[in-house]
Design an enzyme around this catalytic site. Sequence first.
Site, PDB file in Angstrom:
ATOM      1  CB  CYS A 181      -0.545  -0.083   1.106  1.00 19.36           C
ATOM      2  SG  CYS A 181      -1.526  -0.814   1.242  1.00 19.36           S
ATOM      3  CG  HIS A 319      -1.456   4.362   5.632  1.00 20.45           C
ATOM      4  ND1 HIS A 319      -1.162   4.371   4.270  1.00 20.45           N
ATOM      5  CD2 HIS A 319      -1.827   2.972   6.082  1.00 20.45           C
ATOM      6  CE1 HIS A 319      -1.602   2.922   4.175  1.00 20.45           C
ATOM      7  NE2 HIS A 319      -1.895   2.523   4.884  1.00 20.45           N
ATOM      8  CG  HIS A 355      -6.724   1.114   1.702  1.00 19.07           C
ATOM      9  ND1 HIS A 355      -5.530   1.642   1.132  1.00 19.07           N
ATOM     10  CD2 HIS A 355      -5.439   0.101   2.876  1.00 19.07           C
ATOM     11  CE1 HIS A 355      -4.338   1.484   1.495  1.00 19.07           C
ATOM     12  NE2 HIS A 355      -4.147   0.415   2.583  1.00 19.07           N
TER      13      HIS A 355
END
Length: 429
Positions: A181, A319, A355
């Site tokens: 990620c 994040h 996400h």
Amino acid sequence: MPQKISAQSRRVVVTGLGLITSIGNNREQVLESLRKGRTGIEYFAPLERAGVPVRLAGTVKEFAFPELHSDEWTYPDAYNIPRAQLRSMSPNVVYAFCAMQQAIADAQLPPDLVSHPRTGAMCASGGSGWLTYDYLDMMLKKGPQRCNPMAMVASIAGTLNMNLVAVFGIKGASLGFSSACASSAHALGAAFDKIRANRQDIVFVAGAEECNLFSILPFVGTRALTTQTDPELHPCAFDRKRDGFVVGGGAAVLVLEELNHARSRGVSIHAEMLGWDEASDGYSVMAPEPEGDGLARAMELALDEAAISAGDVDYINAHGTSTPVGDAAEIRAIQRVFNGGKGPYVSSTKSITGHGLSLAGAMEAAFCCLALAERFTPVSEHITELDPEFASVAIVTAPIDHAPRVALTNSSGFGGTNVAAIFRRWEQS
């Protein structure tokens, strides 16, 4: 044609943005969604049919990939992808192709600068689990020679950079990044370094991911996803009831350009990228280090690279995945770097996008550019009861009248990899 510029005092600016996301398929739609807190997350029927305890996904609208054969794929009429090119593409590449066209138009790049030895592309994608599975199944059942000869390049992790470089005629440096990620955040950092080191004058940064069963089910297996069903309440980063993230898809493309090169073309500038850096946890293959040590060091190093102090940062795009341990580690890192005080405003835009996995870093960097240029601070949506541990941090739970001048964006990935990148509002200087 602009001449090669000296490496002395090379500054990096963002001159183009392209966005295909769950909250909109162009700059205007995305900007409106960010301002209004409009979610792109919805009930995703294939998950229920799969019999798993997850229901939500950050889907991309106006695109459809109903079967393996690209002849049946649909996407907005504004884009024309020749059939021969579609055969080597996956859905995430289709998203990126459209975002790339937007970014090129936004940066006013003529064809001879898109396809130029001083123009590169740094890309990040996990590839296509769907195409990999179906093509291998076809090869086993019918034999490899009965399969699309482009099957491999359409499905593997490098499909994004392979296709974009070929389709747009990129002649400079090109790389694909795979750091979970944090992948497109690493791509962003590499692009910045290429320009600062006088190796390129323009670099496209592209991140793209699909949102389908094949991108979601592996995370169901890790028990990292929320099992809630209301997209108006979840995911809820930093909330006491947070229980996991929602997978999202789409693409984001940023055009990074050397400042004098951009000035010589007379184009508009969205923001200046001041610096970036990275650090690893050295702790676990999946879990973040509990105190956020690696992320804290990445932020500290990025501040040093940018030659600014922690007090200069007035917005952090976190994040913020909405996992119990991940959010806690990130907030502890922010408390450490910003001395435990209220410090900069903090929000997680994943609360409305989901996400984006390897897309997240590029997408959220683009959001920072929008926030700086349009002078607003995105809200961290769905917080009804802030985790008491986070009370010392200025998490944005409702709209505020604040125009950020310096924004920092965080990205973290499996293996404990962490990236922080810093942008400043562009003002003539």
